[in-house]
Scaffold this motif. Structure first.
Motif, PDB file in Angstrom:
ATOM      1  N   ASP A  23       0.558  -0.757   0.395  1.00  0.00           N
ATOM      2  CA  ASP A  23      -0.332   0.107   0.068  1.00  0.00           C
ATOM      3  C   ASP A  23       0.624   1.151   0.132  1.00  0.00           C
ATOM      4  OD1 ASP A  23      -2.369  -1.936   0.330  1.00  0.00           O
ATOM      5  OD2 ASP A  23      -2.557  -1.571   2.165  1.00  0.00           O
ATOM      6  N   ASP A  25       1.820   5.280   0.814  1.00  0.00           N
ATOM      7  CA  ASP A  25       1.162   5.902   1.347  1.00  0.00           C
ATOM      8  C   ASP A  25       1.070   7.762   1.153  1.00  0.00           C
ATOM      9  OD1 ASP A  25       3.832   6.597   2.449  1.00  0.00           O
ATOM     10  OD2 ASP A  25       3.451   4.987   4.125  1.00  0.00           O
ATOM     11  N   GLU A  26       0.963   8.601   1.794  1.00  0.00           N
ATOM     12  CA  GLU A  26       1.543  10.058   1.528  1.00  0.00           C
ATOM     13  C   GLU A  26       3.029  10.362   1.257  1.00  0.00           C
ATOM     14  OE1 GLU A  26      -0.354  13.127   3.740  1.00  0.00           O
ATOM     15  OE2 GLU A  26      -2.598  11.689   3.291  1.00  0.00           O
ATOM     16  N   SER A  28       5.143   8.662   0.270  1.00  0.00           N
ATOM     17  CA  SER A  28       5.337   7.008  -1.233  1.00  0.00           C
ATOM     18  C   SER A  28       5.757   8.134  -2.363  1.00  0.00           C
ATOM     19  CB  SER A  28       4.335   6.320  -0.864  1.00  0.00           C
ATOM     20  OG  SER A  28       4.996   5.544  -2.190  1.00  0.00           O
ATOM     21  N   TRP A  31       2.887   7.915  -4.503  1.00  0.00           N
ATOM     22  CA  TRP A  31       1.428   8.043  -4.427  1.00  0.00           C
ATOM     23  C   TRP A  31       1.630   9.801  -4.247  1.00  0.00           C
ATOM     24  CZ3 TRP A  31       0.317  12.882  -0.970  1.00  0.00           C
ATOM     25  CH2 TRP A  31      -0.776  13.109  -0.771  1.00  0.00           C
TER      26      TRP A  31
END
Length: 901
Positions: A23, A25-26, A28, A31
């Protein structure tokens, strides 16, 4: 175009940096990129409306890279991109390059996004795609056919659900309860899109290319693959067309150029849940495929075995027994340990044939007389493992269930293969393979046969005759394998009969008895685990063997989810108390077994074990600290698990044992660090700035660990730090593979690697390997200190054993010289190494010594062969072979191959 190329490079690096991450996240990069997608698409759409062909090509290149890095990122933007695709494919001014880029992007975006995203635009996309199938340029045609294959999947998106439901509906009445659900799913997917109007145009476009013999090979292969997808997906709407289409595919099997692709195409068709009617070509296909099993082409034989397997599953009732017998005769020649993958495929096909043709006696007899003898030869191989061993087990189970070979005959044949031959006994792996096949055979034959076999094996163990040691060994292994798969508690006192073998004078029987007891306990933990624990407490002399039995239990349970819950329900506290009590054992073997048990339990109960192990890192007993570090090593496995998040914040405590006062503890910590670097480098990357100086310190020769032992007439020097130094260098070698970005090679090469190159034989070998890797990955750091590296390497290649040295010492010295020469060959490939006068002189000395030159040339030539493409090594490789490194070769021009090498 410069901006496009820059952005493409940025996308690639973003993909490289985030590869394998879950997943986002902010924080990455992915992202951040996802937030920019609407802006990127808006800008690209503006460029696609421009007249410049070059700009449009660049736009599709950007989109293509974007889809690779962020799959499913264009779901909301497909509608805005379709006009650009359509225009690029339809416009008469479009070049071949533009069409290819547009088609490649279309294929990638269809493969990475949900089919429903494209359903509103099928009409707009299908026309241009099908028109480009008729393009005159073969590369455009081939790419259009590949896109057409993705279009087929988009048109009937839930076809895989249909496949599963159809297979279940046509198998057994067992699934009748689920029939309404699968019928509903089938109807639901049919309603999602009316694909029928597109079947005819797609089929006709592909058939035109498939039937044309005069075209490029790439187009032929793509047409065959695409037609197989069309037939397998839309076959229920093509009944009239199949008699014209299928013979063409059969004809392509006869052409050597398209043979492999056509074989794979029939595998796709055979797997279709629509049960395509192949009656018009089936006999011909089976005949051709059987003949292919005799071909030398390995890829063709592999594909043929897979296709035959699929055809037997789908059309077994339509294949005659004579065809089966011919296939089986060919399969028998493929079963050997020379190619275990091919062997596994051949055995799988045998199992499929026997399952499908139980009632035909000739088929079973053909397998019995043709394949079984080869299987009994194979099972004696020490190389047998993995997929091939599993296939062999299924083969024996299928053979006894086919009612053509009696259980007793098969059992006798298997046990007879375990008898020692004139050349000696079988390898441990071969005995284990035989035991596993015996266990599977017994379970497949039914409870009665299984029970009688167990009683027979018990009888062998009760016979105290020393001449039956081989039979007793085999009996123990068989009992262990059966017990692992089946509860043996109905057989009274079986655990006591097995444990009596602990008193055998033969070590292999003791080991087999320990293995058998542990595996029997796996079959019924509630009964046998307390027995083992009680024996460990009360039988001091048998502790080591009993701990091995416990290790078998824990190791089997740690990889099995059902077993994990069973072990948790058992008295795990008692197990831990017992293991921790033995952490201080004076016997290293006992401590190693205890450590492995603790490590495997940590995989099952990490929240309980990790804190308990951490607490014991401060134990006053060095043996306990060492055992804890080794336990951590066994708990770091390659597969992800629930232990990872618990281990991450605590692992530094264990690895910091590398600065412990006891050398055994330090070595255990180094081994744990090496295991973590190999299996889960992310666990330790943040700790390396602190750990690396401590690790490097373990590579230094410490005089306080060197002692002299007086043996009367002579004295012997013992280096207690040797094993630690060897482990430390091997750990560095692993870190260079997994954590190179955290390693500063300059601070390691001098003085640590330099010291290792002049150390003991066991240390030099990993140092040579490290030097070769550094020369390849960090050439500038090596080049800076190349002069200082020459002296220890030169001493190594010039070293000669004493005149009275035994053969083992001579061979070991030869291996060391070859290892050093491999490092020298790696150094010679560094650009600029010829500026080092010391290294240049070393190379001249090597070439002036015929024995060294021959060894070096054989090493260097092999390296050239493995790195050059096509046949260019025939020229450049032999030039180096004759004259040495590049600066000693006359400056004659060399032909480059088609790739520029």
């Amino acid at each position: 175009m410069d901006i496009f190329n820059t952005f493409i490079e940025l996308l690639r690096q973003t993909g490289n940096m985030t590869k394998g991450q879950g997943d986002i996240d902010e924080s990455s990069p992915r992202w951040l990129l996802k937030q920019e997608v609407p802006k990127v698409v808006k800008s690209i759409n503006r460029q696609l409306r421009e007249k410049s062909i070059k700009t449009k090509v660049g736009s599709f290149s950007v989109l293509k890279e974007l889809v690779v890095v962020l799959p499913d990122c264009l779901s909301d933007h497909i509608g805005s991109l379709v006009p650009g695709i359509e225009k690029s494919l339809n416009d008469k001014s479009s070049t071949s390059n533009l069409k290819i880029e547009a088609l490649v992007f279309t294929r990638l975006v269809m493969a990475s996004h949900s089919p429903s995203v494209f359903h509103p635009y099928i009409q707009a996309l299908s026309g241009p795609i099908l028109s480009t199938i008729g393009d005159r340029y073969y590369k455009v045609t081939a790419e259009a056919l590949r896109v057409c294959g993705e279009l087929v999947r988009v048109l009937r998106p839930n076809f895989q659900v249909s496949l599963v439901s159809h297979m279940l509906l046509t198998k057994h009445q067992l699934f009748s309860f689920f029939k309404p659900l699968f019928v509903y799913l089938f109807v639901l997917q049919t309603r999602s899109l009316d694909y029928r109007p597109y079947i005819g145009p797609i089929y006709n476009a592909i058939l035109a290319r498939l039937a044309n013999q005069d075209q490029d090979q790439e187009v032929k292969e793509c047409a065959i693959s695409c037609m197989s997808l069309v037939v397998s997906t839309f076959g229920d709407g093509l009944q009239r067309e199949l008699p014209a289409c299928l013979p063409i595919l059969v004809d392509r099997m006869g052409n050597e150029i398209t043979r492999l692709t056509a074989v794979k195409a029939f595998a796709v068709i055979a797997k279709s849940p629509l049960r395509i009617d192949l009656s018009c070509v089936l006999d011909h296909v089976i005949s051709e495929l059987t003949a292919f099993l005799r071909k030398a082409n390995r890829a063709l034989r592999q594909a043929t075995l897979g296709t035959l397997n699929s055809l037997v599953v789908a059309y077994g009732g339509q294949i005659g027994s004579s065809s089966y017998e011919t296939i089986i005769a060919e399969l028998s020649t493929l079963i050997s340990d020379m190619d275990l993958h091919m062997t596994a495929l051949a055995l799988e096909l045998c199992c499929t044939i026997m399952a499908d043709r139980k009632s035909v006696q000739n088929v079973g007899l053909a397998v019995r007389y043709k394949v079984l003898p080869q299987a009994l030869i194979l099972i004696r191989s020490a190389l047998l493992q993995g997929q091939a061993l599993q296939a062999l087990q299924r083969f024996f189970a299928s053979l006894v269930q086919s009612a053509n070979t009696s259980f007793d005959t098969l059992l006798d044949s298997l046990i007879s293969t375990a008898k020692p031959s004139q050349s000696g006994g079988l390898a441990k792996q071969a005995l284990s393979s035989i035991a596993q096949c015996v266990a599977v055979l017994c379970l497949a034959a039914g409870d009665q046969k299984c029970a009688s076999t167990i009683e027979m094996l018990k009888g062998i163990l009760k016979d105290d005759s020393a001449t039956n040691s081989a039979k007793q060994h085999m009996a123990l292994l068989c009992l262990g394998e059966i017990g692992r798969r089946k509860d043996l508690s109905n057989h009274a006192q079986i655990e006591n009969i097995v444990i009596e073998s602990f008193q055998s004078p033969f070590e292999e029987i003791k080991s087999a008895a320990s293995y058998a007891l542990g595996n029997i306990a796996v079959g019924n933990l509630s009964k046998y685990l307390p027995f083992i624990l009680n024996q460990i407490d009360n039988q001091q002399r048998r502790q080591y063997l009993l701990l091995h039995s416990l290790k078998e239990v824990i190791a089997r349970q740690s990889v099995d989810h059902t077993g994990q819950s069973e072990l948790q329900d058992s008295n795990i506290e008692k197990i831990l108390a017992l293991l921790f009590n033995h952490c201080e054992s004076e016997e290293e073997g006992v401590r190693n077994v205890v450590a492995e048990c603790l490590g495997k339990i940590a995989l099952i109960e990490p929240r309980k074990l990790i804190p308990a192990l951490k607490e014991r890192t401060s134990s006053p007993a060095a043996n306990t600290r060492a055992t804890v570090a080794i336990a951590i090593k066994y708990s770091i496995v390659e597969r992800p698990g629930k232990i990872d998040e618990i281990m991450y914040p605590e692992i530094s405590t264990f690895l910091m044992l590398i600065k412990d006062s006891d050398r055994h503890v330090r070595r255990a910590a180094v081994l744990a660090l090496s295991t973590a670097a190999h299996n889960k480098p992310n666990l330790i990357k943040g700790l390396l700035p602190e750990l690396l100086p401590l690790l490097y310190d373990q590579t230094v020769v410490k005089q306080e660990l060197i002692r002299t032992v007086d043996l009367g007439p002579f004295k012997h020097v013992v280096d207690d730090g040797l094993e630690l130094r060897k482990a430390a260098f091997e750990c560095v070698d692993t870190l260079l593979d997994s954590c190179l970005d955290q390693v500063n090679p300059s601070s390691f090469i001098v003085p640590f690697l330099l010291s290792g190159l002049g150390d003991h034989y066991d240390v030099k070998m990993p140092c040579h390997l490290i030097l070769s890797k550094l020369a390849d990955k960090c050439p500038s750091a090596v080049l800076a200190v190349l002069d200082s590296l020459v002296e220890p390497i030169e001493k190594t290649i010039n070293h000669r054993p004493k005149g009275d040295a035994v053969k083992q010492e001579v061979d070991r010295n030869e291996d060391m010289i070859r290892s050093a020469l491999r490092a020298i060959a790696a150094l010679s490939r560094i650009s600029g190494s010829d500026y080092s006068m010391r290294f240049k002189n070393l190379m001249n000395k090597i070439m002036a010594s015929p024995p060294l030159a021959d060894k070096y040339n054989s090493i260097d030539l092999n390296l050239v062969k493995t790195t050059c493409f096509w046949g260019s090594y025939l020229e450049t490789g032999f030039a180096i072979s004759r004259a040495g490194p590049p600066w000693l070769v006359p400056a004659t021009p060399r032909r480059a191959d088609s790739r520029g090498h």
